[in-house]
Design a protein around this motif. Structure first.
Motif: not given
Length: 410
Positions: A8-16, A26-33, A57-65
């Motif tokens: 959704s438009v309210q989703s946030k993006t995090a870069l690891l 490992f942290v990225g997997n825990e954030l995604l569940g 739930d579509g609220t968080l995009n996680v980018i693994d660097g």
């Protein structure tokens, strides 16, 4: 797993981001569940490129660097791979999640290197978008903020506090028996990421790199001495590789510029002295050599017409003077001059010459020839002395300049 719905438009993006083996995936997997990223504790990163996954739930995009200081990749390759997050998040990332594994709860030199590299790669302004994750530790964020025992950590705590960064901590988690505090810690981390509002612009990543390249190029353009150019080139490479912080590099730059300026000044003085030394023999004009040669020749000619001691003194003085003036065999030239004078005495057609048939006669005492011999001899000694003094001074100055240049390293 089935692909989740579009965010959704309210989703946030995090870069690891973080060091290799510190647990980013490992942290990225825990954030995604779920197990979306391949995790490893090896010194070589298993993440070959940046990849993005969406939470259920579509609220968080996680980018693994990719991990920093990967043993199998150069810093340039790591930087290039990291820049790939821009294509996955063209509008920016809301949180730069910096994952730090603290062995034994200690803030080590390796942690400092990682933080320095992050600041150089992403720019000093990146801390305003950062969420620092102390991984595998039982220390709470409140305890971390108030810890003043480690000087290197305190430096970054001050930077994070001034920039508005957030700190979270995750306890050590055994897959078979996770601690009861692990789930709530992950929830707090997720909420902290979702609370970040202003995204980090990917263009800032490129600008940070361009700024470093501009600084290193300008620095090299100001240096003139080769030795200091080589040393500064090595420091510049450390800066671009994220191996030295910008403040330390700036100190090295100022010191190197000062020593380079001193070396360049000494080189110019040394070159000027060497040029003067090379020009001195050329300053001896032909007219001067002819005049000096004629003077010594007259000295020798008059001496052959007087007593033996005067002739001997004039011969020696003339030979010494000619050796210095002509930079060659003065005795050989003196022999030629004396032979000419002797020939003049034995030639009856020349005025004042003695007839070979006449009985030998004692040469009358002549005050003027002997006075000429004395004056020429003294003039020769004075001339040699005055000429040698500047040569000695220049030689001493050249030695001093060379010694100073060795001390300056250039």
């Amino acid at each position: 797993h089935p692909r989740p719905a579009m965010p959704s438009v309210q989703s946030k993006t995090a870069l690891l981001i973080g060091g290799t083996g510190h647990g980013k995936s490992f942290v990225g997997n825990e954030l995604l569940g779920r197990q979306a990223f391949e995790a490893s504790e090896q010194s070589s990163s298993v993440t070959a490129r940046c990849s993005k996954e969406l939470s259920a739930d579509g609220t968080l995009n996680v980018i693994d660097g990719i991990g920093l200081f990967d043993t199998n990749k150069s810093p340039q390759e790591v930087h290039k791979i990291l820049s790939g997050f821009a294509g996955l998040a063209p509008d920016g990332v809301h949180a730069l999640v910096v994952v730090l594994a603290l062995p034994g709860g200690r803030f080590t030199e390796a942690i400092v290197r990682i933080l320095i590299a992050i600041e150089l790669f992403f720019g000093a302004g990146a801390w305003a978008h950062a969420v620092i994750v102390y991984n595998e530790t039982m220390t709470t964020p409140e305890e971390i903020w108030s810890d003043n025992s480690v000087a290197s950590q305190l430096v970054f705590l001050d930077k994070w506090r001034a920039a508005g960064a957030a700190i979270c901590s995750l306890p050590y988690c055994d897959d078979d028996d996770p601690p009861s505090s692990f789930g709530p810690a992950v929830d707090r981390l997720t909420q902290t990421i979702l609370s970040r509002e202003r995204p980090y612009d990917p263009a800032d990543f490129q600008r940070a790199r361009e700024e470093l390249e501009r600084l290193t190029t300008e620095t090299m353009a100001t240096l003139k001495t080769q030795a200091w150019r080589e040393q500064m080139e090595a420091e510049n490479q450390k800066l671009l590789n994220g191996e030295v912080d910008r403040d330390r590099w700036q100190r090295e730059r100022e010191e190197c510029a000062a020593r380079d300026a001193e070396s360049h000044r000494m080189n110019e003085e040394l070159a000027a002295l060497q040029a003067q030394q090379r020009a001195r023999p050329q300053a001896q004009t032909r007219a001067g050599l002819v005049v000096k040669g004629l003077g010594v020749g007259v000295c020798a000619w008059y001496s052959t017409r007087t007593s033996w001691p005067n002739w001997s003194v004039a011969y020696g003085v003339g030979a010494a003077v000619l050796s210095v003036v002509c930079h060659g065999d003065g005795f050989g030239l003196m022999r030629k001059l004396v032979s000419v004078a002797e020939g003049h005495r034995q030639n009856p057609t020349l005025p004042g010459a003695q007839d070979p048939g006449d009985p030998p006669r004692r040469s009358p005492k002549r005050v003027l020839p002997r006075l000429v011999v004395l004056v020429l001899a003294l003039s020769g000694f004075v001339w040699v002395f005055l000429r040698a003094r500047p040569d000695l001074a220049e030689s001493s100055a050249l030695q001093d300049a060379a010694e100073m240049r060795r001390e300056l390293g250039g």
